[in-house]
Motif scaffolding. Structure first.
Motif, PDB file in Angstrom:
ATOM      1  N   PRO A   1       0.824  -1.217   0.000  1.00 37.69           N
ATOM      2  CA  PRO A   1       0.000   0.000   0.000  1.00 37.69           C
ATOM      3  C   PRO A   1       0.857   1.265   0.000  1.00 37.69           C
ATOM      4  O   PRO A   1       0.497   2.260  -0.642  1.00 37.69           O
ATOM      5  CB  PRO A   1      -0.806  -0.120   1.298  1.00 37.69           C
ATOM      6  N   ALA A   2       1.999   1.228   0.694  1.00 45.20           N
ATOM      7  CA  ALA A   2       2.867   2.404   0.754  1.00 45.20           C
ATOM      8  C   ALA A   2       3.404   2.754  -0.632  1.00 45.20           C
ATOM      9  O   ALA A   2       3.411   3.931  -1.037  1.00 45.20           O
ATOM     10  CB  ALA A   2       4.024   2.158   1.722  1.00 45.20           C
ATOM     11  N   CYS A   3       3.843   1.733  -1.387  1.00 44.62           N
ATOM     12  CA  CYS A   3       4.353   1.969  -2.739  1.00 44.62           C
ATOM     13  C   CYS A   3       3.254   2.501  -3.657  1.00 44.62           C
ATOM     14  O   CYS A   3       3.482   3.431  -4.448  1.00 44.62           O
ATOM     15  CB  CYS A   3       4.937   0.683  -3.321  1.00 44.62           C
ATOM     16  N   LEU A   4       2.068   1.932  -3.554  1.00 44.76           N
ATOM     17  CA  LEU A   4       0.954   2.387  -4.384  1.00 44.76           C
ATOM     18  C   LEU A   4       0.564   3.816  -4.032  1.00 44.76           C
ATOM     19  O   LEU A   4       0.190   4.608  -4.915  1.00 44.76           O
ATOM     20  CB  LEU A   4      -0.237   1.445  -4.225  1.00 44.76           C
ATOM     21  N   ASN A   5       0.661   4.172  -2.762  1.00 49.50           N
ATOM     22  CA  ASN A   5       0.380   5.547  -2.353  1.00 49.50           C
ATOM     23  C   ASN A   5       1.406   6.507  -2.944  1.00 49.50           C
ATOM     24  O   ASN A   5       1.061   7.607  -3.391  1.00 49.50           O
ATOM     25  CB  ASN A   5       0.382   5.660  -0.825  1.00 49.50           C
ATOM     26  N   GLU A   6       2.675   6.093  -2.940  1.00 52.31           N
ATOM     27  CA  GLU A   6       3.720   6.921  -3.540  1.00 52.31           C
ATOM     28  C   GLU A   6       3.443   7.141  -5.025  1.00 52.31           C
ATOM     29  O   GLU A   6       3.501   8.267  -5.524  1.00 52.31           O
ATOM     30  CB  GLU A   6       5.090   6.263  -3.361  1.00 52.31           C
ATOM     31  N   ALA A   7       3.143   6.046  -5.727  1.00 46.90           N
ATOM     32  CA  ALA A   7       2.878   6.138  -7.163  1.00 46.90           C
ATOM     33  C   ALA A   7       1.673   7.036  -7.432  1.00 46.90           C
ATOM     34  O   ALA A   7       1.693   7.858  -8.365  1.00 46.90           O
ATOM     35  CB  ALA A   7       2.644   4.743  -7.743  1.00 46.90           C
ATOM     36  N   GLY A   8       0.629   6.897  -6.626  1.00 41.78           N
ATOM     37  CA  GLY A   8      -0.562   7.723  -6.803  1.00 41.78           C
ATOM     38  C   GLY A   8      -0.277   9.188  -6.575  1.00 41.78           C
ATOM     39  O   GLY A   8      -0.752  10.061  -7.323  1.00 41.78           O
ATOM     40  N   ALA A   9       0.528   9.501  -5.556  1.00 43.60           N
ATOM     41  CA  ALA A   9       0.864  10.897  -5.261  1.00 43.60           C
ATOM     42  C   ALA A   9       1.720  11.496  -6.376  1.00 43.60           C
ATOM     43  O   ALA A   9       1.535  12.659  -6.770  1.00 43.60           O
ATOM     44  CB  ALA A   9       1.604  10.983  -3.923  1.00 43.60           C
ATOM     45  N   ILE A  10       2.651  10.710  -6.904  1.00 42.83           N
ATOM     46  CA  ILE A  10       3.509  11.172  -7.996  1.00 42.83           C
ATOM     47  C   ILE A  10       2.671  11.506  -9.224  1.00 42.83           C
ATOM     48  O   ILE A  10       2.880  12.531  -9.888  1.00 42.83           O
ATOM     49  CB  ILE A  10       4.571  10.095  -8.317  1.00 42.83           C
ATOM     50  N   TRP A  11       1.697  10.662  -9.523  1.00 42.33           N
ATOM     51  CA  TRP A  11       0.814  10.911 -10.663  1.00 42.33           C
ATOM     52  C   TRP A  11      -0.083  12.122 -10.403  1.00 42.33           C
ATOM     53  O   TRP A  11      -0.218  13.004 -11.265  1.00 42.33           O
ATOM     54  CB  TRP A  11      -0.051   9.686 -10.929  1.00 42.33           C
ATOM     55  N   ALA A  12      -0.683  12.192  -9.221  1.00 34.44           N
ATOM     56  CA  ALA A  12      -1.626  13.262  -8.910  1.00 34.44           C
ATOM     57  C   ALA A  12      -0.954  14.631  -8.950  1.00 34.44           C
ATOM     58  O   ALA A  12      -1.581  15.625  -9.355  1.00 34.44           O
ATOM     59  CB  ALA A  12      -2.251  13.026  -7.533  1.00 34.44           C
ATOM     60  N   MET A  13       0.322  14.698  -8.552  1.00 36.25           N
ATOM     61  CA  MET A  13       1.037  15.975  -8.519  1.00 36.25           C
ATOM     62  C   MET A  13       1.784  16.243  -9.824  1.00 36.25           C
ATOM     63  O   MET A  13       2.570  17.193  -9.922  1.00 36.25           O
ATOM     64  CB  MET A  13       1.993  16.003  -7.334  1.00 36.25           C
ATOM     65  N   LYS A  14       1.520  15.391 -10.834  1.00 38.27           N
ATOM     66  CA  LYS A  14       2.064  15.581 -12.184  1.00 38.27           C
ATOM     67  C   LYS A  14       3.587  15.654 -12.184  1.00 38.27           C
ATOM     68  O   LYS A  14       4.194  16.507 -12.839  1.00 38.27           O
ATOM     69  CB  LYS A  14       1.462  16.831 -12.834  1.00 38.27           C
ATOM     70  N   LYS A  15       4.191  14.749 -11.436  1.00 37.59           N
ATOM     71  CA  LYS A  15       5.644  14.697 -11.365  1.00 37.59           C
ATOM     72  C   LYS A  15       6.209  13.915 -12.555  1.00 37.59           C
ATOM     73  O   LYS A  15       5.535  13.106 -13.173  1.00 37.59           O
ATOM     74  CB  LYS A  15       6.087  14.035 -10.059  1.00 37.59           C
ATOM     75  N   LYS A  16       7.470  14.166 -12.844  1.00 37.55           N
ATOM     76  CA  LYS A  16       8.173  13.432 -13.899  1.00 37.55           C
ATOM     77  C   LYS A  16       8.595  12.073 -13.359  1.00 37.55           C
ATOM     78  O   LYS A  16       9.252  11.991 -12.319  1.00 37.55           O
ATOM     79  CB  LYS A  16       9.409  14.221 -14.336  1.00 37.55           C
TER      80      LYS A  16
END
Length: 274
Positions: free
Chosen positions: A181-196
């Motif tokens: 869940p922690a990794c999926l949360n990281e991935a979701g936050a990276i996508w939501a904040m439009k990171k590279k």
């Protein structure tokens, strides 16, 4: 790192120092060393980068709070306005220049990620030194990217994602990644904040398992793909303003990395068959 990116980071850092000063001692008064240093550096930076458009909002803000009279004060809201203007300039002028790498992964995959960190150094990403102890790479399972004692993991990871720094996020995909869940949360936050970000898959990972909030686009590559690694090297050199690595040196490091990755994948297959 692009030297100009370093210069604007120093200006943003001066803003942080001024905010701390105001918090501890009150508004900044005339002849304050921090403000005088900021004025000198921001004036030089704007001239060198030809930032002089009076219709450009960030420049207008910098001019508004550039006090030349002998009687002035600078308060918290004014310094925050200056800092936000500098951050906007940074994101506009240097949007393709990067300063940090964040590796999102499972700690159970430490052996793979350790090998990948070595590849990043082979490309030219600098290692921490006594003179420059801050690591370019943030990786919680690697000594260079350990979270300091006493700090909360989740808070530190959140701050590394919610940042004004230009960070390239590496998503290291294995079966274990999508069980976390922690990794999926990281991935979701990276996508939501439009990171590279760049997705990298282990050789034995089934790409159909990729799920979550990230765009379903073919931007990923496998860790043992020689040609993709060559392209990745060129991208890193450009993003971090690194001199090209000598071909023979790079090829030795790349091939050693591929050998390590293939060995780890083979060992995993053998365990599964037992």
């Amino acid at each position: 790192m692009n030297p100009k990116l370093k210069e604007i980071n120093e200006l943003i850092g001066l803003c942080d120092q001024m905010l701390f000063y105001i918090q501890e001692r009150g508004d900044i008064r005339p002849n304050n060393d921090l403000y005088l240093s900021y004025k000198f550096k921001v004036d030089a930076f704007c001239k060198q980068n030809k930032i002089n458009d009076k219709n450009y909002a960030p420049y207008v803000i910098l001019c508004t709070f550039f006090f030349n009279s002998s009687v002035y004060t600078v308060n918290k809201s004014e310094v925050l306005a200056i800092k936000n203007a500098l951050v906007e300039i940074k994101h506009t002028l240097f949007k393709d220049d990067y300063e940090k790498i964040f590796i999102s992964h499972r700690e159970a995959d430490k052996d793979q990620v350790d090998a990948f960190v070595d590849v990043l150094h082979a490309i030219g990403i600098p290692r921490p030194t006594i003179e420059a102890p801050e690591s370019v790479i943030f990786c919680t399972s690697h000594p260079e990217g350990y979270i300091e004692n006493g700090k909360r993991n989740l808070d530190e990871i959140r701050d590394r994602i919610n940042t004004d720094e230009h960070v390239l996020y590496i998503l290291w995909y294995t079966d274990k990644y999508f069980e976390s869940p922690a990794c999926l949360n990281e991935a979701g936050a990276i996508w939501a904040m439009k990171k590279k970000y760049q997705e990298i898959l282990m050789p034995d990972f089934d790409s159909s398992q990729i799920r979550g909030l990230l765009d379903k686009q073919p931007v990923w590559f496998r860790a043992n793909d020689k040609m993709r690694l060559n392209t990745f090297k060129e991208q890193i050199e450009k993003m971090f303003a690194l001199p090209p690595t000598i071909s023979n040196t790079w090829e030795l490091s790349r091939d050693k990395f591929i050998e390590q990755i293939n060995k780890i994948a083979s060992q995993k297959e053998e365990l599964c068959e037992q």
